[in-house]
Design an enzyme around this catalytic site. Sequence first.
Site, PDB file in Angstrom:
ATOM      1  N   ARG A  98       0.897  -1.094  -0.066  1.00 55.80           N
ATOM      2  CA  ARG A  98       0.052   0.030   0.090  1.00 55.80           C
ATOM      3  C   ARG A  98       0.942   1.250   0.043  1.00 55.80           C
ATOM      4  O   ARG A  98       0.255   2.254  -0.113  1.00 55.80           O
ATOM      5  CB  ARG A  98      -1.066  -0.185   1.421  1.00 55.80           C
ATOM      6  CG  ARG A  98      -2.111  -1.087   1.172  1.00 55.80           C
ATOM      7  CD  ARG A  98      -2.511  -1.054   2.721  1.00 55.80           C
ATOM      8  NE  ARG A  98      -3.318  -0.199   2.841  1.00 55.80           N
ATOM      9  CZ  ARG A  98      -4.627  -0.103   3.051  1.00 55.80           C
ATOM     10  NH1 ARG A  98      -5.356  -1.119   2.233  1.00 55.80           N
ATOM     11  NH2 ARG A  98      -5.430   0.887   3.048  1.00 55.80           N
ATOM     12  N   TRP A 110       1.322   6.153   6.138  1.00 53.25           N
ATOM     13  CA  TRP A 110       1.623   7.232   4.984  1.00 53.25           C
ATOM     14  C   TRP A 110       1.150   8.730   5.310  1.00 53.25           C
ATOM     15  O   TRP A 110       0.095   9.032   5.507  1.00 53.25           O
ATOM     16  CB  TRP A 110       1.021   6.763   3.770  1.00 53.25           C
ATOM     17  CG  TRP A 110       1.352   7.336   2.533  1.00 53.25           C
ATOM     18  CD1 TRP A 110       2.694   7.066   1.706  1.00 53.25           C
ATOM     19  CD2 TRP A 110       0.689   8.307   1.564  1.00 53.25           C
ATOM     20  NE1 TRP A 110       2.361   7.729   0.478  1.00 53.25           N
ATOM     21  CE2 TRP A 110       1.218   8.514   0.361  1.00 53.25           C
ATOM     22  CE3 TRP A 110      -0.524   8.786   1.644  1.00 53.25           C
ATOM     23  CZ2 TRP A 110       0.966   9.395  -0.543  1.00 53.25           C
ATOM     24  CZ3 TRP A 110      -1.044   9.823   0.652  1.00 53.25           C
ATOM     25  CH2 TRP A 110      -0.476   9.982  -0.317  1.00 53.25           C
ATOM     26  N   ASN A 121      -6.338   5.377   9.938  1.00 53.27           N
ATOM     27  CA  ASN A 121      -6.030   5.536   8.478  1.00 53.27           C
ATOM     28  C   ASN A 121      -7.127   6.776   8.081  1.00 53.27           C
ATOM     29  O   ASN A 121      -8.431   6.622   8.700  1.00 53.27           O
ATOM     30  CB  ASN A 121      -6.421   4.459   7.546  1.00 53.27           C
ATOM     31  CG  ASN A 121      -5.479   3.379   7.590  1.00 53.27           C
ATOM     32  OD1 ASN A 121      -4.476   3.299   8.551  1.00 53.27           O
ATOM     33  ND2 ASN A 121      -5.684   2.167   6.987  1.00 53.27           N
ATOM     34  N   GLY A 122      -6.611   7.624   7.276  1.00 49.96           N
ATOM     35  CA  GLY A 122      -7.635   8.675   6.836  1.00 49.96           C
ATOM     36  C   GLY A 122      -7.174  10.059   7.645  1.00 49.96           C
ATOM     37  O   GLY A 122      -5.955  10.218   7.940  1.00 49.96           O
ATOM     38  N   GLU A 151       5.764   6.343 -13.352  1.00 55.03           N
ATOM     39  CA  GLU A 151       5.561   5.903 -12.069  1.00 55.03           C
ATOM     40  C   GLU A 151       6.566   4.834 -11.439  1.00 55.03           C
ATOM     41  O   GLU A 151       7.113   4.835 -10.491  1.00 55.03           O
ATOM     42  CB  GLU A 151       4.162   4.879 -12.033  1.00 55.03           C
ATOM     43  CG  GLU A 151       3.061   5.564 -11.921  1.00 55.03           C
ATOM     44  CD  GLU A 151       2.169   4.629 -11.846  1.00 55.03           C
ATOM     45  OE1 GLU A 151       1.665   3.864 -12.659  1.00 55.03           O
ATOM     46  OE2 GLU A 151       1.242   4.842 -10.804  1.00 55.03           O
ATOM     47  N   HIS A 192       2.501  21.115 -32.500  1.00 55.20           N
ATOM     48  CA  HIS A 192       1.932  22.345 -31.788  1.00 55.20           C
ATOM     49  C   HIS A 192       3.042  22.742 -30.574  1.00 55.20           C
ATOM     50  O   HIS A 192       2.564  23.653 -29.835  1.00 55.20           O
ATOM     51  CB  HIS A 192       0.533  22.169 -31.487  1.00 55.20           C
ATOM     52  CG  HIS A 192      -0.264  22.076 -32.759  1.00 55.20           C
ATOM     53  ND1 HIS A 192      -0.415  22.883 -33.419  1.00 55.20           N
ATOM     54  CD2 HIS A 192      -0.992  20.814 -33.046  1.00 55.20           C
ATOM     55  CE1 HIS A 192      -1.325  22.513 -34.494  1.00 55.20           C
ATOM     56  NE2 HIS A 192      -1.633  21.352 -34.463  1.00 55.20           N
ATOM     57  N   LYS A 247      -1.053   2.708  -3.253  1.00 58.00           N
ATOM     58  CA  LYS A 247      -1.839   1.947  -3.954  1.00 58.00           C
ATOM     59  C   LYS A 247      -3.267   2.488  -4.094  1.00 58.00           C
ATOM     60  O   LYS A 247      -3.858   2.530  -4.860  1.00 58.00           O
ATOM     61  CB  LYS A 247      -1.950   0.446  -3.594  1.00 58.00           C
ATOM     62  CG  LYS A 247      -3.127  -0.425  -4.504  1.00 58.00           C
ATOM     63  CD  LYS A 247      -2.229  -0.578  -5.764  1.00 58.00           C
ATOM     64  CE  LYS A 247      -3.209  -1.549  -6.685  1.00 58.00           C
ATOM     65  NZ  LYS A 247      -2.612  -1.510  -7.911  1.00 58.00           N
TER      66      LYS A 247
HETATM   67  C1  AGP Z   1      -1.897   3.700 -11.543  1.00 58.95           C
HETATM   68  O1  AGP Z   1      -0.806   2.917 -11.750  1.00 58.95           O
HETATM   69  C2  AGP Z   1      -1.638   4.420 -10.596  1.00 58.95           C
HETATM   70  N1  AGP Z   1      -1.230   3.655  -9.175  1.00 58.95           N
HETATM   71  C3  AGP Z   1      -2.849   5.549 -10.087  1.00 58.95           C
HETATM   72  O2  AGP Z   1      -2.876   6.123 -11.347  1.00 58.95           O
HETATM   73  C4  AGP Z   1      -4.197   4.822  -9.933  1.00 58.95           C
HETATM   74  O3  AGP Z   1      -4.621   4.347 -11.202  1.00 58.95           O
HETATM   75  C5  AGP Z   1      -4.993   5.986  -9.471  1.00 58.95           C
HETATM   76  O4  AGP Z   1      -4.590   6.483  -8.265  1.00 58.95           O
HETATM   77  C6  AGP Z   1      -6.548   5.312  -9.378  1.00 58.95           C
HETATM   78  O5  AGP Z   1      -6.829   4.372  -8.319  1.00 58.95           O
HETATM   79  P1  AGP Z   1      -8.199   3.614  -8.389  1.00 58.95           P
HETATM   80  O6  AGP Z   1      -8.326   2.775  -9.581  1.00 58.95           O
HETATM   81  O7  AGP Z   1      -7.863   2.729  -7.259  1.00 58.95           O
HETATM   82  O8  AGP Z   1      -9.220   4.720  -8.103  1.00 58.95           O
END
Ligand code: AGP
Length: 610
Positions: A27, A75, A101-102, A490, A506, A605
């Site tokens: 995560r 995080w 969390n949150g 990424e 452009h 994640k």
């Molecule tokens: C994808 O590789 C990324 N980790 C990120 O763009 C992700 O797709 C985005 O945060 C949306 O996540 P979700 O599909 O869980 O809503």
Amino acid sequence: MCGIVGYTGPREAGPILLEGLKRLEYRGYDSAGIALVDESGDLFLAKKAGKLANLETEINGRTPHAALGLAHTRWATHGRPDDLNAHPHQDCSGEITVIHNGIIENFRELRDELEAAGHRLTSETDTEALAHLIEDAYEGDLADAVRAALRKVEGAYAIAVMHKREVSRLVGARLNVPLVVGRNGEESFIASDVSAILAHTNQVVFLEDGDVADVRPTGIEVTGVDGRPRSRELTTIDWTPEAAEKGGYETFMLKEIHEQPEALRQSLAGRLGRDGRISLPELEPMAAAVKAATRVELVACGTASYAAMVGASAIERWTDLPARVTVGSEFRYDPPPLDGRTLVIAVTQSGETADTIAPTRLARERGCPIVAVTNTVGSAITREADAILFLQAGPEIAVAASKTFVTQVTTLVVLAAAIARLRGTLPDDEEVGLVRALQALPSAAARALELNGPGASELARRYVNSRGFMYVGRGATYPAALEGALKLKEISYVHAEGYPAGELKHGPISLLDAECPLVAVATRSATYDKLVSNVMEGRARDARVIAVATEGDPQIERFADDVCWVPDTHEVVSPVLAIIPLQLFAYEIARARGTDVDQPRNLAKSVTVE
Ligand code: AGP
């Protein structure tokens, strides 16, 4: 994003919790901590910034004897990612321990009030305020105190709490952030997601917003924050612990890239009838709303938004409805006109992305019919939708999406066709052609892996020192260019941009030279010839060209330095195959640069904060 795991039962809690944290590492996190209470009420607490290994070093790899405990990976949202701000947090007495969390949105007011009342808060976190609020409310019953404290809290949370004097009890609660409780005989678990506890049980309760769970070894009781009982069912999870592990691959991401044929097969199972027709029973209860719709708004973030672009284009191709994609963070504060005839499609693999959930909720409040497309059973988005289409891709552990992108594309294309059929705008031959292409897609994906897997590291070696990359596509291939560029950014930290090929002249063409290659998604499409002309313009500026092309293309080798071949398929679903060599290319560039592919820096994640 933060991870929670808790245990109460007859076994040693420490090893179970540390193992749970390991399973949550995917995560993304920047500190970790653990707290244990033994049967005499003695508390052990350790927390450390950095990777879990730092915490393990701190405790010499051993946890003391205890059958009750909580552990957390943080995080950072409020306060630096250091030892002090790491969870767990405690009240003044050190009797109450909280992980969270949150974000507690009114934490500054709460903190001021608590400090004015004599509480000593030692960290910069919003979470610590919770521990002291619970302390204030505690009169001998932890669940009562948690409920009373939460009545003062605004924001989003999943929490787990324990008290030194209640030596076999955990209390969990959630609002807008996921939390599950697991049961197995004489033991219970609490976790931010199922993968943390799947090695011990597949019997879980997905808590819902406003739930407070009183968790004991022998069972759980769920109430609302008001104390009124709530009934929650146990769900049996059919993901094996092995399914959430790396198998034979060096990383989760590589495993997940290779799982795409199977994920597509599972995802399409039941959605393609033997009669050559699309079958989407989930949409039937919404038939009237779909027929009455005047427009479609798709909302998503990141990878999901690129999949949504494919969905929008399929809807416009087969129906009379305008369809538009807006990223969630923009939609939320600048929403398009929304009413009961605006069909909203929310796409989120995790189902917990705050930037996607908030606009979906807004759309629901304005009366829009809502379809959610997600991979996660029990996730927050499922509570906002009138119809839910599960990706059925299996758990995706690597932070960078792979198999959820391809299954989002196919699920949205099936949805587009189902909408068109309901509205009577899908020609029979289109539907039959699409179903045939979808049936062939899992084995075509397997072939794309076979064609591109073996040469990927050599291809990456030739380009690894490039300054940056320009990914281009046109029409159907443009979303694959965007997703390919995102994958490279990424996981390898190399700059890459995704552009519609016609836009090169452009502006971005000035970036092109021998150090900035063009990656052209040049699979068969209506705009193939136009794309080739645009790429020639780049080549004239010395840019090397890597092309993703359809097997049998007779001309591509004339203008591309390297070609990644993929099988032919229906133009609408072509990004499913085109992305495979681009995933492998990004992966091998990242590997060559030695980055952490599964947990890239700065990323999480599931992004459950705004
Ligand atoms: C994808 O590789 C990324 N980790 C990120 O763009 C992700 O797709 C985005 O945060 C949306 O996540 P979700 O599909 O869980 O809503």
